[in-house]
Design a protein around this motif. Structure first.
Motif, PDB file in Angstrom:
ATOM      1  N   ARG A   1     113.899  60.958  21.215  1.00 61.99           N
ATOM      2  CA  ARG A   1     113.095  61.851  22.039  1.00 61.99           C
ATOM      3  C   ARG A   1     113.589  63.288  21.886  1.00 61.99           C
ATOM      4  O   ARG A   1     112.793  64.212  21.788  1.00 61.99           O
ATOM      5  CB  ARG A   1     113.126  61.410  23.503  1.00 61.99           C
ATOM      6  CG  ARG A   1     112.035  62.095  24.306  1.00 61.99           C
ATOM      7  CD  ARG A   1     111.930  61.584  25.727  1.00 61.99           C
ATOM      8  NE  ARG A   1     111.282  60.281  25.816  1.00 61.99           N
ATOM      9  CZ  ARG A   1     111.849  59.230  26.375  1.00 61.99           C
ATOM     10  NH1 ARG A   1     113.042  59.315  26.886  1.00 61.99           N
ATOM     11  NH2 ARG A   1     111.203  58.088  26.432  1.00 61.99           N
ATOM     12  N   ILE A   2     114.900  63.472  21.848  1.00 63.94           N
ATOM     13  CA  ILE A   2     115.417  64.817  21.594  1.00 63.94           C
ATOM     14  C   ILE A   2     115.031  65.229  20.175  1.00 63.94           C
ATOM     15  O   ILE A   2     114.626  66.366  19.928  1.00 63.94           O
ATOM     16  CB  ILE A   2     116.940  64.861  21.792  1.00 63.94           C
ATOM     17  CG1 ILE A   2     117.274  64.577  23.256  1.00 63.94           C
ATOM     18  CG2 ILE A   2     117.504  66.212  21.377  1.00 63.94           C
ATOM     19  CD1 ILE A   2     118.742  64.620  23.576  1.00 63.94           C
TER      20      ILE A   2
ATOM     21  N   ARG B   1     116.835  53.759  19.115  1.00 63.21           N
ATOM     22  CA  ARG B   1     117.503  54.707  20.003  1.00 63.21           C
ATOM     23  C   ARG B   1     116.510  55.711  20.584  1.00 63.21           C
ATOM     24  O   ARG B   1     116.257  56.755  19.988  1.00 63.21           O
ATOM     25  CB  ARG B   1     118.588  55.434  19.233  1.00 63.21           C
ATOM     26  CG  ARG B   1     119.716  54.491  18.853  1.00 63.21           C
ATOM     27  CD  ARG B   1     120.782  55.201  18.111  1.00 63.21           C
ATOM     28  NE  ARG B   1     120.349  55.560  16.780  1.00 63.21           N
ATOM     29  CZ  ARG B   1     121.120  55.410  15.700  1.00 63.21           C
ATOM     30  NH1 ARG B   1     122.327  54.951  15.815  1.00 63.21           N
ATOM     31  NH2 ARG B   1     120.672  55.754  14.527  1.00 63.21           N
ATOM     32  N   PRO B   2     115.941  55.400  21.754  1.00 60.73           N
ATOM     33  CA  PRO B   2     114.905  56.270  22.305  1.00 60.73           C
ATOM     34  C   PRO B   2     115.432  57.662  22.683  1.00 60.73           C
ATOM     35  O   PRO B   2     114.765  58.657  22.421  1.00 60.73           O
ATOM     36  CB  PRO B   2     114.416  55.513  23.537  1.00 60.73           C
ATOM     37  CG  PRO B   2     115.492  54.552  23.858  1.00 60.73           C
ATOM     38  CD  PRO B   2     116.185  54.220  22.589  1.00 60.73           C
TER      39      PRO B   2
ATOM     40  N   THR C   1     110.466  54.591  15.618  1.00 60.10           N
ATOM     41  CA  THR C   1     110.867  54.837  17.003  1.00 60.10           C
ATOM     42  C   THR C   1     109.936  55.848  17.662  1.00 60.10           C
ATOM     43  O   THR C   1     109.597  55.718  18.833  1.00 60.10           O
ATOM     44  CB  THR C   1     112.320  55.345  17.052  1.00 60.10           C
ATOM     45  OG1 THR C   1     113.094  54.613  16.127  1.00 60.10           O
ATOM     46  CG2 THR C   1     112.898  55.191  18.433  1.00 60.10           C
ATOM     47  N   VAL C   2     109.516  56.874  16.892  1.00 60.19           N
ATOM     48  CA  VAL C   2     108.600  57.873  17.440  1.00 60.19           C
ATOM     49  C   VAL C   2     107.320  57.202  17.917  1.00 60.19           C
ATOM     50  O   VAL C   2     106.864  57.424  19.046  1.00 60.19           O
ATOM     51  CB  VAL C   2     108.276  58.958  16.387  1.00 60.19           C
ATOM     52  CG1 VAL C   2     107.141  59.848  16.864  1.00 60.19           C
ATOM     53  CG2 VAL C   2     109.505  59.786  16.071  1.00 60.19           C
ATOM     54  N   TYR C   3     106.741  56.335  17.053  1.00 62.50           N
ATOM     55  CA  TYR C   3     105.519  55.625  17.449  1.00 62.50           C
ATOM     56  C   TYR C   3     105.790  54.752  18.676  1.00 62.50           C
ATOM     57  O   TYR C   3     104.981  54.665  19.585  1.00 62.50           O
ATOM     58  CB  TYR C   3     105.000  54.767  16.300  1.00 62.50           C
ATOM     59  CG  TYR C   3     104.155  55.534  15.315  1.00 62.50           C
ATOM     60  CD1 TYR C   3     102.795  55.705  15.558  1.00 62.50           C
ATOM     61  CD2 TYR C   3     104.699  56.110  14.185  1.00 62.50           C
ATOM     62  CE1 TYR C   3     102.000  56.411  14.681  1.00 62.50           C
ATOM     63  CE2 TYR C   3     103.917  56.818  13.299  1.00 62.50           C
ATOM     64  CZ  TYR C   3     102.564  56.966  13.542  1.00 62.50           C
ATOM     65  OH  TYR C   3     101.795  57.678  12.685  1.00 62.50           O
ATOM     66  N   GLY C   4     106.942  54.110  18.692  1.00 60.65           N
ATOM     67  CA  GLY C   4     107.282  53.234  19.804  1.00 60.65           C
ATOM     68  C   GLY C   4     107.398  53.993  21.120  1.00 60.65           C
ATOM     69  O   GLY C   4     106.965  53.518  22.162  1.00 60.65           O
ATOM     70  N   LEU C   5     107.957  55.212  21.045  1.00 57.98           N
ATOM     71  CA  LEU C   5     108.123  56.014  22.262  1.00 57.98           C
ATOM     72  C   LEU C   5     106.772  56.342  22.880  1.00 57.98           C
ATOM     73  O   LEU C   5     106.640  56.436  24.097  1.00 57.98           O
ATOM     74  CB  LEU C   5     108.837  57.328  21.935  1.00 57.98           C
ATOM     75  CG  LEU C   5     110.350  57.288  21.815  1.00 57.98           C
ATOM     76  CD1 LEU C   5     110.863  58.674  21.483  1.00 57.98           C
ATOM     77  CD2 LEU C   5     110.957  56.811  23.117  1.00 57.98           C
ATOM     78  N   GLY C   6     105.771  56.512  21.997  1.00 57.83           N
ATOM     79  CA  GLY C   6     104.450  56.902  22.501  1.00 57.83           C
ATOM     80  C   GLY C   6     103.665  55.743  23.071  1.00 57.83           C
ATOM     81  O   GLY C   6     102.572  55.933  23.584  1.00 57.83           O
ATOM     82  N   ALA C   7     104.212  54.549  22.991  1.00 54.50           N
ATOM     83  CA  ALA C   7     103.449  53.383  23.413  1.00 54.50           C
ATOM     84  C   ALA C   7     103.204  53.354  24.917  1.00 54.50           C
ATOM     85  O   ALA C   7     102.329  52.642  25.374  1.00 54.50           O
ATOM     86  CB  ALA C   7     104.162  52.105  22.983  1.00 54.50           C
ATOM     87  N   GLY C   8     103.963  54.132  25.671  1.00 53.36           N
ATOM     88  CA  GLY C   8     103.574  54.306  27.064  1.00 53.36           C
ATOM     89  C   GLY C   8     104.412  53.580  28.089  1.00 53.36           C
ATOM     90  O   GLY C   8     104.024  53.469  29.225  1.00 53.36           O
ATOM     91  N   ASP C   9     105.571  53.064  27.719  1.00 53.50           N
ATOM     92  CA  ASP C   9     106.402  52.410  28.733  1.00 53.50           C
ATOM     93  C   ASP C   9     107.735  53.146  28.878  1.00 53.50           C
ATOM     94  O   ASP C   9     108.754  52.536  29.147  1.00 53.50           O
ATOM     95  CB  ASP C   9     106.629  50.952  28.363  1.00 53.50           C
ATOM     96  CG  ASP C   9     107.193  50.821  26.960  1.00 53.50           C
ATOM     97  OD1 ASP C   9     107.356  51.869  26.313  1.00 53.50           O
ATOM     98  OD2 ASP C   9     107.468  49.706  26.514  1.00 53.50           O
TER      99      ASP C   9
END
Lengths: 351, 356
Positions: free
Chosen positions: A246-247, A241-242, A222-230
């Motif tokens: 993120r928290i 669970r973004p 999920t961490v890598y996914g969050l950084g994907a830029g969308d």
């Protein structure tokens, strides 16, 4: 920029299947490992230069002793940089870590003076960092404040609180703490002596734990996914669970900062309100040198480990060359510049 | 703003005020000033001595000059979707160069020498800005890292210039850049005011402002639309460097000591704070110059208030943090939408861009 994870469009006429497969393989290696390879090459070059210039007849520059000293002097930075890697991979930034280190050091010193037992002090110290991280995470996730500003606010907060605790350097003379600081395992003889101490064990432990969490767990993906830029849309669609993640990355970074505060206190056996000014930049620089893209989504936490070693080696080489200490900053800037340009060249060729 | 919100009846007026981005910063500023006035009765008085204005408020204005100069450049950079972390280091470098030059000439008080020193400092700011601009536009490096390189290395470079010493000189004309008066008004205030007007004219009376916002909103789209995205970005980084160099000279002139380690330390963060307090979001695409004045005043009032209330001055960061958090949270989209949905929704929904 998320070129690292985007599918590559085939270029030109389609080659034979076998060559294509090889090229695809090379491309894949390129894409994910090249920045880290750059870091490792730099590390090897620096070690080579050191070996050439500073080896004497009686001892090599390149030794377990060097590695052990590097880890000894930079264990707090390693822990900070590992925490920062999580945040940066998720596309954020945490400017508060240096101030948190100062705050934790001072609170630790103050608690010892008040007679608190060792385990309580250690746990409280780390929890201070966790709380700071949680505060940033909540501001970023719930109130939609940019990470830069949220962590800046917490940096001011931690620095101010540290100044409230004390503006003098507080000595830590607790017996248990001193014992922890001086505990070490000795290896080797004479000039080749090297040692392992508690800080190094903790730092390496944190690094390994981070490797596991980032590469082998759902949270890591999920961490890598969050950084994907969308803004986490893809992650959300995938049923991950973004918001929680993120928290989570800020909590991890804060906790690491709390731990680093303890390690720094162990290293200096004192707390001081002016420690850690610019330490967040050192951590970010180590992360960037380690091959992680500051825009998020691409990088390895092991690369960060190598980045910290490069960082430490710069200081060793500067000291061996007998240059004034301000050269360190100029050199770190230059290395940073080289790496950023290198990453750009790699990214450019991929396209 | 849509047409229905532009009415003159009290309800819509209240609504417009309560939706305005500067409501919270202005409120905070007024509350702080009043609190200081209550605590120390002479605080709000302004007196004339020898034809020059004196008083706490004038001091506030003087102290706001440096953050305002830095924030002006920073705001334009942020408008293009970038950030400039190097401004604090640029302050140190420009002051180091200026004072090193003054220390090397036979007569540091000669107008020519002072002018050369100032110009040298400013030129260096332009060079550094051009370097940042080159990294960001030509190499396509993220602004955060591109400018962080000089933030890390800059102080080292300033130390090289001053050879690790704190260079000190005596030169009354140079000193007056920071502590003199023009027609009764402190020189830094005059400089900051003039620069503000120039920048405001440049971005609001020419197409530059629109270009900035276009680039910040969507670089690629603006390029396709014929905006020179590269040259626009270069211009703002050069401008930020120039203004930072000027801020360094104005800030360091009163003491005339180039302390490379401490001049401008963490000032880049103060500048970003001023921009954010002034209602500009870091995302880029739109910016508010007027808010910068409020932000800069708020920052220096806060610093002064800590002293007026006899709190240890080291606790200033704590209060900076509280104000920053409070203003950001109060202005955050999450809270705004909650407040907006509380009264019965008889009006048309307000466009979400108001939040910026």
């Amino acid at each position: 920029m998320s070129t690292g994870l985007s599918p590559q469009a085939p270029s030109g006429a389609p080659p034979r299947p076998s060559t294509r497969r090889v090229r695809a393989l090379v491309d894949r290696v390129d894409r994910r490992f090249l920045p880290v390879v750059g870091t490792l090459v730099t590390l090897v070059v620096m070690l080579g230069v050191g070996q050439q210039r500073y080896s004497t007849a009686r001892s090599d520059f390149l030794s377990m002793r060097l590695l052990s000293n590097l880890l000894l002097d930079n264990s707090y930075l390693l822990v900070l940089a590992v925490g920062m890697t999580f945040v940066v991979l998720a596309g954020g930034i945490d400017l508060s870590v240096g101030a948190v280190v100062a705050l934790v050091g001072l609170v630790t010193a103050k608690l010892f003076t008040a007679g608190a037992p060792l385990p309580v002090v250690l746990v409280l110290g780390v929890l201070i960092g966790t709380c700071c991280g949680l505060l940033i995470g909540v501001m970023v996730q719930v109130f939609d404040i940019q990470p830069f500003i949220a962590s800046l606010a917490v940096m001011f907060l931690a620095r101010g609180l540290a100044n409230v605790v004390s503006t003098n350097s507080l000595k830590i003379d607790d017996d248990g703490f001193s014992a922890l600081a001086s505990w070490s395992l000795k290896f080797g003889e004479g000039r080749e002596t090297w040692r392992i101490n508690a800080s190094m064990l903790i730092a390496v432990g944190v690094l390994l734990l981070a490797v596991y969490v980032l590469h082998y767990t759902r949270f890591g993906r999920t961490v890598y996914g969050l950084g994907a830029g969308d803004r986490g849309a893809a992650v959300e669609l995938m049923g991950l669970r973004p918001a929680r993640t993120r928290i989570g990355v800020y909590v991890i970074s804060g906790t690491c900062a709390g731990l680093a505060g303890i390690l720094f206190a162990l290293y200096t056996k004192s707390g001081f309100n002016l420690t850690g000014i610019g330490m967040e930049l050192d951590a970010i620089a180590a992360v960037v040198i380690g091959g992680t893209l500051l825009s998020g989504g691409v990088g390895f936490v092991l690369g960060t480990g190598a980045g910290v070693l490069v960082y430490g080696l710069i200081q060793v080489l500067i000291a061996r060359e007998d240059l004034d200490s301000w050269w360190t900053r100029v050199f770190i800037g230059a290395v940073l510049l080289a790496f950023v340009v290198l990453q750009k060249v790699i990214a450019g060729r991929r396209r | 703003m849509n047409a229905s919100a532009r009415g003159t009846n009290p309800a819509t007026l209240f609504q417009r005020v309560s939706q305005h981005g500067l409501l919270w910063p202005v409120l905070a500023l007024v509350v702080l000033l009043l609190a200081c006035g209550l605590k120390s009765p002479g605080f709000l008085d302004v007196a004339t001595r020898d034809g020059n204005l004196y008083g706490q408020l004038i001091d506030l204005l003087r102290n706001s000059a440096t953050p305002l100069l830095l924030a002006l450049g920073m705001c334009l950079v942020i408008a293009t979707g970038g950030i400039d972390l190097s401004v604090g280091a640029v302050m140190a470098i420009s002051l180091a160069v200026s004072l090193t030059h003054l220390a090397s000439v036979p007569d540091p008080s000669a107008p020519g020498a002072v002018a050369t020193a100032v110009v040298l400092g400013l030129v260096l700011g332009v060079v550094i800005g051009a370097f940042n601009g080159f990294m960001v536009t030509a190499l396509g490096i993220q602004p955060f890292i591109a400018t962080m390189i000089l933030m890390v290395a800059g102080r080292g470079i300033a130390m090289l210039i001053t050879k690790g010493q704190i260079t000190t000189v005596t030169s009354p004309p140079f000193k007056s850049i920071g502590s003199g008066f023009v027609l009764g008004v402190p020189v830094p205030v005059v400089i900051a005011g003039a620069v503000f007007v120039l920048v405001a004219l440049a971005v609001r009376r020419t197409a530059l402002g629109m270009f900035l916002e276009a680039v910040g909103t969507n670089r690629e789209a603006s390029r396709l639309a014929g905006v020179g995205a590269r040259s626009t970005t270069w211009v703002v980084y050069v401008l930020a460097g120039l203004l930072a160099a000027l801020a360094g000279i104005v800030y360091g002139a009163p003491t005339m000591a180039a302390d490379a380690n401490n001049i401008g330390l963490l000032k880049e963060l103060d500048a970003i704070m001023v921009v954010v307090l002034g209602g500009t979001r870091l995302d880029g695409g739109r910016f508010h110059l007027g808010g910068l004045v409020v932000g800069a005043l708020l920052l220096s009032t806060l610093e002064r208030a800590v002293i007026v209330f006899e709190l240890p001055s080291q606790t200033t960061p704590l209060f900076k943090a509280l104000v920053l958090i409070a203003v950001c949270v109060a202005a955050s989209p999450a809270l705004r939408s909650r407040w907006r949905s509380r009264p019965p929704r008889t009006r048309r929904p307000v466009a979400t861009e108001v939040a910026a």
